[in-house]
Design an enzyme around this catalytic site. Structure first.
Site: not given
Ligand SMILES: CC(C)(COP(=O)(O)OP(=O)(O)OC[C@H]1O[C@@H](n2cnc3c(N)ncnc32)[C@H](O)[C@@H]1OP(=O)(O)O)[C@@H](O)C(=O)NCCC(=O)NCCS
Length: 332
Positions: A117, A259, A289
């Site tokens: 990215c 980004h 993204n």
């Molecule tokens: C991916 C992201 C949105 C997840 O949000 P989060 O608040 O960290 O959520 P978690 O991964 O802790 O998951 C929380 C819960 O939601 C659930 N969950 C994950 N994806 C889900 C979705 N698409 N829909 C519904 N629930 C979802 C998980 O299973 C978890 O459930 P649990 O508590 O029962 O285990 C966040 O971590 C993020 O944005 N990270 C950066 C990713 C990124 O930008 N990557 C590219 C970089 S270039």
């Protein structure tokens, strides 16, 4: 070899996104998710998905045509093409070579550069270096991704975040007496965290086999929470450092083009930089993204919407797999 000292200008920009829209609502029919979960966690409402015929090279070529036209040039003026992508049409030849033949840019030397990215900032700095040798006049830089081809459509933690598209720019040295140009770059990488965001299969470590397919090794994998923390930290550091090192204050920046990965990451960046969110150009609600394409699509939209004007100082800042990150300061 002659070395030039004039700054490098962004002569023209262009972008292309596929027409097929996949909304959060559509996604909720594929995996166990909801519009509410995706939008509140990420700020994404929909993303574009390429058709079978649309590939990283074809989308890149469409964006490139617009950038070349905006620069007031023709394909014969392009002497180098660098594509930043983590979803190339194929491992080799380079996607840049495929773009070259689609454009008919026969005088251009071609290569791909992989920094996920952060790719567009890496290719901008590479292009700047090549231009400063004095051997190249107009370098076409393209960030293009067909991420839908490497997403695991059974994994709700990743497939909701990404989309397809391409953005491009033509870079060349400033003319004598011409103002503006790229002021500085600050790039970084940390390979010790490679497994936070990666695709294990398809390279020489895990070539394609029945077992690699069964184990879903040919899809993007991510540890979202950890990626999130690193993203906020390194993007803020890179942005603050580049502004300070160039004797500027954050309030002198007219526009920040981050980004487009996650609205909460961008809001955290806005707070840490003390730059109001209104000065950030945002389109992640429409595209999600798009990795290396994210900054050039946003830059092109901002330029065409008149949000970036001559004399404006703008900050581009990115983060991605590698881990990699980077910032660029530009006077338009
Ligand atoms: C991916 C992201 C949105 C997840 O949000 P989060 O608040 O960290 O959520 P978690 O991964 O802790 O998951 C929380 C819960 O939601 C659930 N969950 C994950 N994806 C889900 C979705 N698409 N829909 C519904 N629930 C979802 C998980 O299973 C978890 O459930 P649990 O508590 O029962 O285990 C966040 O971590 C993020 O944005 N990270 C950066 C990713 C990124 O930008 N990557 C590219 C970089 S270039």
């Amino acid at each position: 070899m002659s070395t030039a000292t004039r700054p490098v200008k962004i002569r023209g920009t262009g972008s292309f996104t596929p027409s097929k829209v996949l909304t959060n609502e559509d996604l909720s029919k594929i995996v166990d998710t909801s519009d509410e979960w995706i939008y509140t966690r990420t700020g994404i409402k929909e993303r574009r998905i390429a058709s079978e015929e649309e590939t990283t090279s074809t989308m890149g070529a469409e964006a490139a045509k617009k950038a070349i036209a905006a620069a007031g040039l023709t394909v014969d003026d392009i002497d180098m093409i660098i594509v930043g992508t983590m979803s190339p049409d194929m491992p080799f030849p380079s996607t840049a070579c495929l773009v070259q033949t689609q454009l008919g840019a026969r005088k251009a030397v071609c290569m791909d550069l992989q920094a996920a990215c952060s790719g567009f900032l890496y290719i901008m700095e590479a292009a700047t270096g090549f231009l400063c040798t004095g051997r190249y006049r107009n370098v076409l830089v393209i960030g293009s991704e067909k991420l839908s081809s490497i997403l695991d459509w059974q994994d709700r933690t990743t497939c909701v975040l990404f989309g397809d598209g391409a953005g491009a720019a033509v870079l060349s040295l400033a003319e004598e007496g011409e103002s503006g140009g790229i002021i500085d770059f600050s790039l970084g990488a940390d390979g010790s965290n490679a497994e936070l965001l990666y695709m294990p299969g398809g390279g020489c470590a895990i070539p394609a086999s029945e077992s690699s397919i069964q184990q879903r090794h040919h899809f993007l994998k991510m540890r979202g929470r950890e990626v999130y923390k690193h993203a906020v930290r390194v993007m803020s550091q890179a942005a603050i450092e580049i502004v300070e090192q160039n004797g500027l204050r954050a309030d002198q920046l007219s526009c920040v083009i981050p980004h487009q990965a996650n609205m909460r990451i961008i809001e955290a960046l806005s707070t840490r930089l003390s730059i109001p969110i209104e000065r950030f150009y945002l389109n992640l609600d429409k595209y999600g993204n798009t990795s290396a394409a994210s900054i050039p699509i946003a830059l092109d939209e901002a330029v065409r919407a008149g949000k970036v004007k001559q004399g404006d100082k703008i900050l581009l800042v990115a983060f991605g797999a590698g881990l990699t990150w980077g910032a660029a300061l530009v006077e338009w």
